[in-house]
Design a protein around this motif. Structure first.
Motif, PDB file in Angstrom:
ATOM      1  N   MET A   1       0.857  -1.183   0.000  1.00 26.74           N
ATOM      2  CA  MET A   1       0.000   0.000   0.000  1.00 26.74           C
ATOM      3  C   MET A   1       0.896   1.237   0.000  1.00 26.74           C
ATOM      4  N   LYS A   2       0.584   2.137  -0.878  1.00 22.66           N
ATOM      5  CA  LYS A   2       1.344   3.378  -1.011  1.00 22.66           C
ATOM      6  C   LYS A   2       0.838   4.408  -0.004  1.00 22.66           C
ATOM      7  N   GLN A   3       1.639   5.438   0.189  1.00 25.08           N
ATOM      8  CA  GLN A   3       1.301   6.484   1.163  1.00 25.08           C
ATOM      9  C   GLN A   3      -0.013   7.171   0.811  1.00 25.08           C
ATOM     10  N   LYS A   4      -0.240   7.435  -0.457  1.00 29.96           N
ATOM     11  CA  LYS A   4      -1.456   8.125  -0.877  1.00 29.96           C
ATOM     12  C   LYS A   4      -2.705   7.293  -0.553  1.00 29.96           C
ATOM     13  N   GLU A   5      -2.650   5.998  -0.822  1.00 27.58           N
ATOM     14  CA  GLU A   5      -3.770   5.102  -0.497  1.00 27.58           C
ATOM     15  C   GLU A   5      -4.034   5.101   1.011  1.00 27.58           C
ATOM     16  N   PHE A   6      -2.949   5.000   1.774  1.00 26.04           N
ATOM     17  CA  PHE A   6      -3.068   5.000   3.232  1.00 26.04           C
ATOM     18  C   PHE A   6      -3.745   6.279   3.722  1.00 26.04           C
ATOM     19  N   LEU A   7      -3.285   7.419   3.218  1.00 18.87           N
ATOM     20  CA  LEU A   7      -3.864   8.698   3.630  1.00 18.87           C
ATOM     21  C   LEU A   7      -5.340   8.802   3.243  1.00 18.87           C
ATOM     22  N   ASN A   8      -5.701   8.285   2.089  1.00 16.78           N
ATOM     23  CA  ASN A   8      -7.109   8.306   1.672  1.00 16.78           C
ATOM     24  C   ASN A   8      -7.991   7.480   2.590  1.00 16.78           C
ATOM     25  N   ILE A   9      -7.445   6.421   3.139  1.00 17.11           N
ATOM     26  CA  ILE A   9      -8.214   5.562   4.047  1.00 17.11           C
ATOM     27  C   ILE A   9      -8.286   6.171   5.442  1.00 17.11           C
ATOM     28  N   LEU A  38      -1.559   6.055  17.250  1.00 17.49           N
ATOM     29  CA  LEU A  38      -2.465   5.198  16.491  1.00 17.49           C
ATOM     30  C   LEU A  38      -2.131   5.251  14.998  1.00 17.49           C
ATOM     31  N   LEU A  39      -1.905   6.447  14.470  1.00 21.73           N
ATOM     32  CA  LEU A  39      -1.576   6.572  13.052  1.00 21.73           C
ATOM     33  C   LEU A  39      -0.272   5.845  12.725  1.00 21.73           C
ATOM     34  N   LEU A  40       0.677   5.910  13.631  1.00 26.24           N
ATOM     35  CA  LEU A  40       1.936   5.200  13.431  1.00 26.24           C
ATOM     36  C   LEU A  40       1.712   3.691  13.407  1.00 26.24           C
ATOM     37  N   LYS A  41       0.902   3.191  14.329  1.00 26.24           N
ATOM     38  CA  LYS A  41       0.601   1.753  14.355  1.00 26.24           C
ATOM     39  C   LYS A  41      -0.115   1.321  13.078  1.00 26.24           C
ATOM     40  N   LEU A  42      -1.054   2.138  12.620  1.00 23.32           N
ATOM     41  CA  LEU A  42      -1.755   1.813  11.376  1.00 23.32           C
ATOM     42  C   LEU A  42      -0.787   1.809  10.191  1.00 23.32           C
ATOM     43  N   TRP A  43       0.133   2.768  10.179  1.00 25.35           N
ATOM     44  CA  TRP A  43       1.116   2.832   9.086  1.00 25.35           C
ATOM     45  C   TRP A  43       2.009   1.598   9.083  1.00 25.35           C
ATOM     46  N   LYS A  44       2.457   1.189  10.277  1.00 25.82           N
ATOM     47  CA  LYS A  44       3.324   0.014  10.363  1.00 25.82           C
ATOM     48  C   LYS A  44       2.611  -1.246   9.878  1.00 25.82           C
ATOM     49  N   ASN A  45       1.287  -1.294  10.057  1.00 25.15           N
ATOM     50  CA  ASN A  45       0.506  -2.463   9.641  1.00 25.15           C
ATOM     51  C   ASN A  45      -0.359  -2.158   8.423  1.00 25.15           C
ATOM     52  N   LYS A  46       0.121  -1.260   7.564  1.00 26.81           N
ATOM     53  CA  LYS A  46      -0.682  -0.794   6.428  1.00 26.81           C
ATOM     54  C   LYS A  46      -1.057  -1.915   5.465  1.00 26.81           C
ATOM     55  N   GLU A  47      -0.235  -2.932   5.361  1.00 27.24           N
ATOM     56  CA  GLU A  47      -0.521  -4.028   4.438  1.00 27.24           C
ATOM     57  C   GLU A  47      -1.710  -4.873   4.915  1.00 27.24           C
ATOM     58  N   LYS A  48      -1.987  -4.855   6.209  1.00 28.57           N
ATOM     59  CA  LYS A  48      -3.087  -5.643   6.768  1.00 28.57           C
ATOM     60  C   LYS A  48      -4.417  -4.890   6.747  1.00 28.57           C
ATOM     61  N   LEU A  49      -4.391  -3.584   6.473  1.00 26.87           N
ATOM     62  CA  LEU A  49      -5.612  -2.773   6.551  1.00 26.87           C
ATOM     63  C   LEU A  49      -6.698  -3.259   5.595  1.00 26.87           C
ATOM     64  N   THR A  51      -7.548  -6.147   4.972  1.00 25.15           N
ATOM     65  CA  THR A  51      -8.234  -7.333   5.481  1.00 25.15           C
ATOM     66  C   THR A  51      -9.386  -6.983   6.422  1.00 25.15           C
ATOM     67  N   TYR A  52      -9.459  -5.739   6.881  1.00 18.80           N
ATOM     68  CA  TYR A  52     -10.511  -5.328   7.806  1.00 18.80           C
ATOM     69  C   TYR A  52     -11.714  -4.807   7.033  1.00 18.80           C
ATOM     70  N   LYS A  53     -12.908  -5.196   7.495  1.00 22.81           N
ATOM     71  CA  LYS A  53     -14.140  -4.733   6.854  1.00 22.81           C
ATOM     72  C   LYS A  53     -14.300  -3.232   7.013  1.00 22.81           C
ATOM     73  N   ASN A  54     -14.080  -2.747   8.250  1.00 24.23           N
ATOM     74  CA  ASN A  54     -14.270  -1.333   8.554  1.00 24.23           C
ATOM     75  C   ASN A  54     -13.021  -0.829   9.288  1.00 24.23           C
ATOM     76  N   VAL A  55     -12.153  -0.179   8.548  1.00 28.25           N
ATOM     77  CA  VAL A  55     -10.888   0.305   9.115  1.00 28.25           C
ATOM     78  C   VAL A  55     -11.158   1.358  10.192  1.00 28.25           C
ATOM     79  N   GLU A  56     -12.182   2.182   9.986  1.00 29.18           N
ATOM     80  CA  GLU A  56     -12.499   3.230  10.962  1.00 29.18           C
ATOM     81  C   GLU A  56     -12.904   2.619  12.301  1.00 29.18           C
ATOM     82  N   ALA A  57     -13.767   1.615  12.272  1.00 29.70           N
ATOM     83  CA  ALA A  57     -14.180   0.961  13.522  1.00 29.70           C
ATOM     84  C   ALA A  57     -12.981   0.296  14.197  1.00 29.70           C
ATOM     85  N   PHE A  58     -12.119  -0.316  13.397  1.00 24.54           N
ATOM     86  CA  PHE A  58     -10.910  -0.935  13.932  1.00 24.54           C
ATOM     87  C   PHE A  58     -10.023   0.118  14.598  1.00 24.54           C
ATOM     88  N   ALA A  59      -9.878   1.267  13.952  1.00 24.00           N
ATOM     89  CA  ALA A  59      -9.049   2.346  14.503  1.00 24.00           C
ATOM     90  C   ALA A  59      -9.650   2.899  15.791  1.00 24.00           C
TER      91      ALA A  59
END
Length: 169
Positions: A1-9, A38-49, A51-59
């Motif tokens: 996952m690229k930075q732009k995709e991550f930021l959009n999510i 939290l944002l750092l943890k999400l970035w470190k695990n960006k490849e797994k994002l 797999t989650y149905k709702n990333v916002e609820a997970f966050a």
């Protein structure tokens, strides 16, 4: 996952994460730290994002857990109480003072609620989450969310009425 995709999510719900953190930790500085963590943890695990149905609820669940961990840690004794003042143009000083007192009182009353009710008030009344989403974040049924929200609002309403009536029934 690229930075732009991550930021959009992630960026659409970044402010919600901050507000939940602030509600739980009270201090703006602590809430900023929690959001950044939290944002750092999400970035470190960006490849797994994906797999989650709702990333916002997970966050939001991650935020809640992180804040609880912070409050349980020894550093929690160092947290300070910080309030933002309510301001409205064209209002008398007396009215502004009354509004500030009321807002502060509501914040105090919310802080006195049980943890689950505090989180539900934040997610429903401030963040505008649906009952089902709150249920997923807290791992409870939507009917339990409604009941807890109703009880929390009733408690706050009764305390405010008591204050405004100066204890006179």
């Amino acid at each position: 996952m690229k930075q732009k995709e991550f930021l959009n999510i992630v960026m659409p719900f970044k402010d919600k994460v901050f507000r939940l953190s602030k509600r739980l930790l009270v201090s703006s500085e602590e809430a900023e730290d929690a959001t950044q963590e939290l944002l750092l943890k999400l970035w470190k695990n960006k490849e797994k994002l994906n797999t989650y149905k709702n990333v916002e609820a997970f966050a939001m669940t991650m935020t809640k857990n992180y804040c609880f961990d912070r409050l349980k840690s020894k550093q929690a004794s160092n947290l300070s109480l910080v309030h933002s003042n309510y301001k409205e143009n064209g209002t008398s000083l007396e009215r502004i003072t009354e509004l500030n007192d009321s807002v502060s009182k509501v914040h105090q009353l919310i802080a006195l609620l049980p943890e689950q009710q505090r989180i539900i008030i934040q997610l429903r009344d401030v963040e505008q989450y649906e009952y089902e989403e709150i249920g997923k974040v807290l791992d409870i049924k939507p009917t339990a969310v409604r009941v807890a929200l109703s009880r929390a609002r009733k408690t706050i309403r009764e305390q405010l009425i008591k204050q405004h009536n100066y204890g006179i029934k």
